[in-house]
Design a protein around this motif. Structure first.
Motif, PDB file in Angstrom:
ATOM      1  N   ASP A  15     -42.861  14.703 -69.357  1.00 21.84           N
ATOM      2  CA  ASP A  15     -42.217  14.487 -68.323  1.00 21.84           C
ATOM      3  C   ASP A  15     -41.172  16.246 -67.600  1.00 21.84           C
ATOM      4  O   ASP A  15     -40.476  16.235 -68.302  1.00 21.84           O
TER       5      ASP A  15
ATOM      6  N   HIS B 261     -45.995  17.858 -67.326  1.00 19.79           N
ATOM      7  CA  HIS B 261     -46.855  16.931 -66.304  1.00 19.79           C
ATOM      8  C   HIS B 261     -46.040  17.314 -65.552  1.00 19.79           C
ATOM      9  O   HIS B 261     -44.342  17.750 -65.697  1.00 19.79           O
TER      10      HIS B 261
ATOM     11  N   HIS C 214     -47.212  12.167 -73.369  1.00 20.65           N
ATOM     12  CA  HIS C 214     -46.948  12.744 -71.635  1.00 20.65           C
ATOM     13  C   HIS C 214     -45.686  13.213 -71.910  1.00 20.65           C
ATOM     14  O   HIS C 214     -44.367  11.953 -71.972  1.00 20.65           O
TER      15      HIS C 214
ATOM     16  N   MET D  90     -43.359  18.796 -62.904  1.00 18.82           N
ATOM     17  CA  MET D  90     -42.912  18.392 -61.493  1.00 18.82           C
ATOM     18  C   MET D  90     -41.745  19.291 -61.383  1.00 18.82           C
ATOM     19  O   MET D  90     -40.724  19.257 -61.104  1.00 18.82           O
TER      20      MET D  90
ATOM     21  N   ASP E 173     -50.910   7.885 -63.970  1.00 17.09           N
ATOM     22  CA  ASP E 173     -49.396   7.654 -63.788  1.00 17.09           C
ATOM     23  C   ASP E 173     -47.974   7.090 -63.130  1.00 17.09           C
ATOM     24  O   ASP E 173     -48.135   7.430 -61.326  1.00 17.09           O
TER      25      ASP E 173
HETATM   26 ZN    ZN Z   1     -45.496  11.957 -64.993  1.00 20.18          ZN
END
Ligand code: ZN
Ligand code: DX5
Length: 219
Positions: free
Chosen positions: A35, A66, A33, A68, A175
């Motif tokens: 970020d 992920h 995962h 953001m 998460d």
């Molecule tokens: Zn995350």
């Protein structure tokens, strides 16, 4: 229900990144995962394609990113080209998030959405049929190492209930703040199968990653 365990690479010690990734790959963790933060959608910066390239070189396991990021559509192709298998967007970061999700699918990747603490499930119910993964944040996004916020538990319950009622097939991933107590409740009482593992159960544990993964599989 098999658990889906994702390694939160934001927590990865950077001194020996290569060795750490190889050990994680052998640990039996299911997904890496990653970020990605733009400093605007969340007040922080984080990882980028450099880390994704390194993980891709060292492991054949799926990588998720992920995002953001505001208007993530600008970077979907870039993430796909660097070898991400699952691409998560925050729907409120796009005016037309469904087009971005369609684009992820058209690139042969799996689309996912992330639900922030302040985003109501009502806002996303209509688009659940077109996603493969749904992350519900257990913390406010932007920083590693925050504690799970218990007031979010009803949202997880509502999503598992809704998925069953509509016979939808997306996976649900928690998460942020996944510790032993949280996973016990979420797995056994709520029916959530996926967990992003960070500082509480995978990193900084003073034991091999494999032991950490085995421990979580047994919770
Ligand atoms: Zn995350
Ligand atoms: C938070 C990130 C998470 C987080 C998970 O903004 O999206 O992936 O780093 O790790 P912990 O649970 O240790 O914060």
């Amino acid at each position: 229900m098999e658990k889906i365990l994702c390694a939160s690479m934001l927590n990865l010690p950077i001194e020996n990144m290569k060795e750490e990734i190889v050990e994680l790959d052998k640990s039996g963790v299911d997904i890496f995962h990653v970020d990605i933060m733009d400093g605007t959608f969340v007040p922080n910066f984080a990882m980028s394609v450099r880390e994704i390239d390194l993980i891709r070189k060292l492991s054949n396991r799926p990588i998720d990113c992920h995002m953001m990021v505001m208007q993530p559509r600008r970077y979907i192709k870039m993430m796909a080209d660097h070898g991400c298998d699952i691409i998560y967007i925050h729907p409120e970061a796009e005016l037309i998030p469904t087009e971005t999700l369609d684009q992820i699918r058209a690139l042969g990747k799996k689309p996912g959405i992330v639900i922030n603490p302040a985003l109501s499930l009502e806002m996303v119910k209509d688009i659940l049929p077109i996603v493969d993964y749904v992350i519900i944040m257990g913390v406010n996004p932007g920083f590693a190492g925050r504690d799970f916020m218990d007031y979010l538990i009803p949202k997880f319950k509502e999503l598992t209930r809704y998925r069953a009622e509509k016979a939808l097939a997306f996976k649900i991933i928690l998460d942020g703040g996944a510790d032993e107590r949280v996973i016990r409740t979420m797995y056994h009482d709520v029916g959530v199968e996926g967990y992003v593992l960070g500082k509480q159960l995978l990193f900084f544990q003073n034991k091999p990653y494999k032991d950490c993964v085995d421990f979580v599989r047994a919770i």
